[in-house]
Structure formats: C-alpha cells, structure tokens
Design a protein around this motif. Structure first.
Motif, PDB file in Angstrom:
ATOM      1  N   ALA A   1       0.821  -1.213   0.000  1.00 44.44           N
ATOM      2  CA  ALA A   1       0.000   0.000   0.000  1.00 44.44           C
ATOM      3  C   ALA A   1       0.854   1.262   0.000  1.00 44.44           C
ATOM      4  CB  ALA A   1      -0.948  -0.003   1.199  1.00 44.44           C
TER       5      ALA A   1
ATOM      6  N   ARG B   1      -8.806   2.568  -0.707  1.00 40.89           N
ATOM      7  CA  ARG B   1      -7.926   1.629  -1.414  1.00 40.89           C
ATOM      8  C   ARG B   1      -7.094   0.815  -0.430  1.00 40.89           C
ATOM      9  NH1 ARG B   1      -5.087   0.129  -5.800  1.00 40.89           N
ATOM     10  NH2 ARG B   1      -2.829  -0.089  -5.603  1.00 40.89           N
TER      11      ARG B   1
ATOM     12  N   LEU C   1      -7.482   7.173  -0.857  1.00 43.67           N
ATOM     13  CA  LEU C   1      -6.399   6.288  -0.410  1.00 43.67           C
ATOM     14  C   LEU C   1      -6.858   5.394   0.730  1.00 43.67           C
ATOM     15  CD1 LEU C   1      -3.324   8.701  -0.493  1.00 43.67           C
ATOM     16  CD2 LEU C   1      -3.803   6.803  -2.056  1.00 43.67           C
TER      17      LEU C   1
ATOM     18  N   ALA D   1       3.869   5.538  -7.376  1.00 45.04           N
ATOM     19  CA  ALA D   1       2.867   6.123  -8.268  1.00 45.04           C
ATOM     20  C   ALA D   1       2.900   7.654  -8.215  1.00 45.04           C
ATOM     21  CB  ALA D   1       1.476   5.610  -7.904  1.00 45.04           C
ATOM     22  N   VAL D   2       3.109   8.207  -7.031  1.00 47.40           N
ATOM     23  CA  VAL D   2       3.223   9.658  -6.887  1.00 47.40           C
ATOM     24  C   VAL D   2       4.407  10.181  -7.702  1.00 47.40           C
ATOM     25  CG1 VAL D   2       3.840  11.486  -5.246  1.00 47.40           C
ATOM     26  CG2 VAL D   2       2.052   9.839  -4.664  1.00 47.40           C
TER      27      VAL D   2
ATOM     28  N   THR E   1       2.272   3.378  -3.559  1.00 49.85           N
ATOM     29  CA  THR E   1       1.676   4.705  -3.709  1.00 49.85           C
ATOM     30  C   THR E   1       2.755   5.767  -3.874  1.00 49.85           C
ATOM     31  OG1 THR E   1      -0.236   4.021  -2.401  1.00 49.85           O
ATOM     32  CG2 THR E   1       0.130   6.388  -2.635  1.00 49.85           C
TER      33      THR E   1
END
Length: 329
Positions: free
Chosen positions: A197, A277, A274, A204-205, A201
C-alpha cells in the motif's frame, strides 16, 4: 491501543545458559544476530547450506553445520532464511530435529500468520523481529543503542516461552531500546501493508509527478534531483523519525511550510480515496490470506514473476529518464 514494551530489566540472559542457539541462515540478519548473541556470551552454532554465507560464517569463527544438524544441536532455533523458502526447509530439515521443549524463533511473522509452517506440537514458537537491517542490528548492538523490535509468543508449551523470547531479544540487543509486544499476524500484516500500500503509492506519486513536470517542459535532471536523486527525501524522513511529522516542518522555509500545510488541507478527497484503497488491500489481499496463497503457492516460480513485474514497471518514462540522467553523470 497501547502495547507493552520490554526493556533489558525485563529480560534475563541466564535463561539461555546451557542452551545452544542454532542460527539458521547467515545472511543479513543471521550474521548480525549470531555475532550479537556470541558477544552476549551465548553458545551459538550456525546452520547454513554450502554457499558463500557458510564460508563467511566459518571465516567469522562459528561452528557451522548443515541446517538439519543445526536444528538437532540447538535447543533454540532462530529461523533467519527468506520467507519464500521457510516452509520447505522447516518441513524437510528443521522440524524433524526439534525436540520436546525446544523453541523455534522467527524474525518474520509471515509464515506463522498464514499457517504455512508445519511444526511439532511440543515446541514453543516465538517471534523476535528486529525492524532494522542486519548491518544496523550489529552496529547498534556494538554501540549499545538498541533498535525497534517486535516480540511475541505464538505457542507456549513449556510455560517459559516469553522468558526465552525476551532473553533472545536481549542477547541480540533489541531490549536496549525497548522491544514491543506484538504478534506474528500484526508483524506480517504491517510489513505487507507497507510493501503493498504505502510504497507502491509513493512510486505512483513519483511517476505521476514526473509526467506532469516533464509535460511542462522541465528538464529530467532538475525534475529527478527535486524528487529524489538529491537525497533530500531521505533527509526529510530522517527528520520525521527524529522530530515527528509536523514538528519537522520547522526545519523547512516558511514558504515550504505554508504550501505543504495548505495543500494537505486541500487533499481531503485524496486521503479518502487512499483510505478506501488501503482498506481493500489490507482486508481483501493481506488479512484474507489471498496474497499469501498466491505468493506462497507450491511450485510458484517467484523469480520469473518478479522479473515480469520489473520489466513492466521499467517501461515507465520516469525509469528511462533516470537511467539517462545517471548515465550522463
């Protein structure tokens, strides 16, 4: 919810007197923990297959045995080999050598949490899980500094499992800073959550940021330095560790503080997305056992799966830009 913290005063090294500790696996953690235990005057043997790690253990002055021999020699067995091979090695080489009243110590809760280890019913099972790489475990022991560590009792046949776990934790230097009471389930879930998680992320950022900044016409060198090549994010995380999330803002400029706090408030919708998710990942993938069933399926080709994922991740323009910038020096 608060957890109990155990310190040196809660742990008695004499519990290990007369009991051989077998450290199975002389890699990152095994090397550090074996040396720390030896320096704590604990009798240690190393169990390792015939590879470079075995040669290193011999060079470091340990009695080195085959894994099956070490399991028979040790009254306390530290399982410090990778998660993905533990089930097979335990079934074939360790479990047959465990005797009644012996203790198996894991440094990762993964295989226990998801029921992947087949262990004799008459042995204690505990967890002593440093939250540090092996090099830091060794360095902090030598400095007497301690480090974060989780401890738990997963099965107590003898009635002394906690005392043994705490003695091992003290022997490797973990109780110097306080070892936190936990469970294999908690340790495994938190570890997997960070991996599945939080860090994806972050990746991805960075990918989205690169795309936006590159589209705006900024140079790859300036973008990558700003995002991470300069090492500034590592400095920020170090300050967060030392000072706290909000307190560390004091070392930033006033402009930076205002901008960060302003857009934190404006990110409420993102936080909600978030949260949803992350909850699906935690409950649907991790705690449900779905991920463990997929990753630890018998005969699974883990190397090819990782390589395929790496190849796909490597097609993002950010990776090509990074390689080009590094190549240019």
């Amino acid at each position: 919810m608060r957890a109990r913290t155990y310190h040196d005063s809660d742990a008695d090294l004499d519990v290990l007197t007369g009991r051989t500790v077998a450290v199975v696996g002389y890699g990152n953690q095994g090397c550090a923990q074996a040396q720390n235990l030896r320096d704590s005057r604990v009798r240690v043997v190393v169990g390792n297959r015939d590879d470079d790690y075995r040669a290193r253990a011999v060079h470091d002055g340990f009695e080195v045995l085959g894994i099956d021999q070490a399991a028979r020699a040790g009254r306390i067995v530290l399982l410090l080999i990778p998660d993905e091979v533990q089930a097979g090695v335990v079934a074939e080489q360790i479990a047959p050598g465990l005797g009644a009243g012996d203790t198996l110590v894991v440094a990762s809760g993964y295989n226990l949490a998801f029921g992947l280890l087949d262990l004799p019913a008459d042995v204690d099972v505990v967890m002593v899980a440093p939250r540090m790489i092996g090099e830091a475990v060794r360095d902090r022991y030598l400095r007497g500094a301690g480090y974060p560590c989780l401890v738990s009792v997963e099965r107590d046949v003898t009635g002394t499992a906690l005392a043994t776990a705490l003695a091992v934790a003290r022997g490797i230097g973990a109780t110097a800073a306080g070892a936190i009471e936990s469970s294999a389930r908690e340790e495994a879930a938190l570890d997997l959550f960070s991996e599945q998680a939080i860090w994806p992320t972050v990746f991805a950022v960075l990918q989205a940021s690169y795309e936006v900044l590159a589209d705006a016409g900024f140079s790859d060198e300036a973008i990558l330095d700003e995002m991470y090549l300069s090492g500034e994010p590592a400095e920020v995380f170090a300050r967060i560790s030392e000072m706290g999330l909000l307190e560390q803002l004091r070392v930033h400029s006033r402009t930076s503080q205002y901008g960060q706090l302003l857009h934190l408030e404006r990110s409420a919708e993102l936080v909600g997305t978030l949260r949803d998710r992350f909850a699906r990942i935690l409950r649907g993938e991790i705690l449900s056992g779905r991920f463990a069933a997929e990753w630890s399926a018998p005969g699974a080709d883990t190397e090819s799966r990782i390589r395929a994922l790496l190849d796909r991740a490597g097609t993002h323009p950010l990776i090509a830009a990074e390689r080009a910038v590094r190549a240019r020096g």
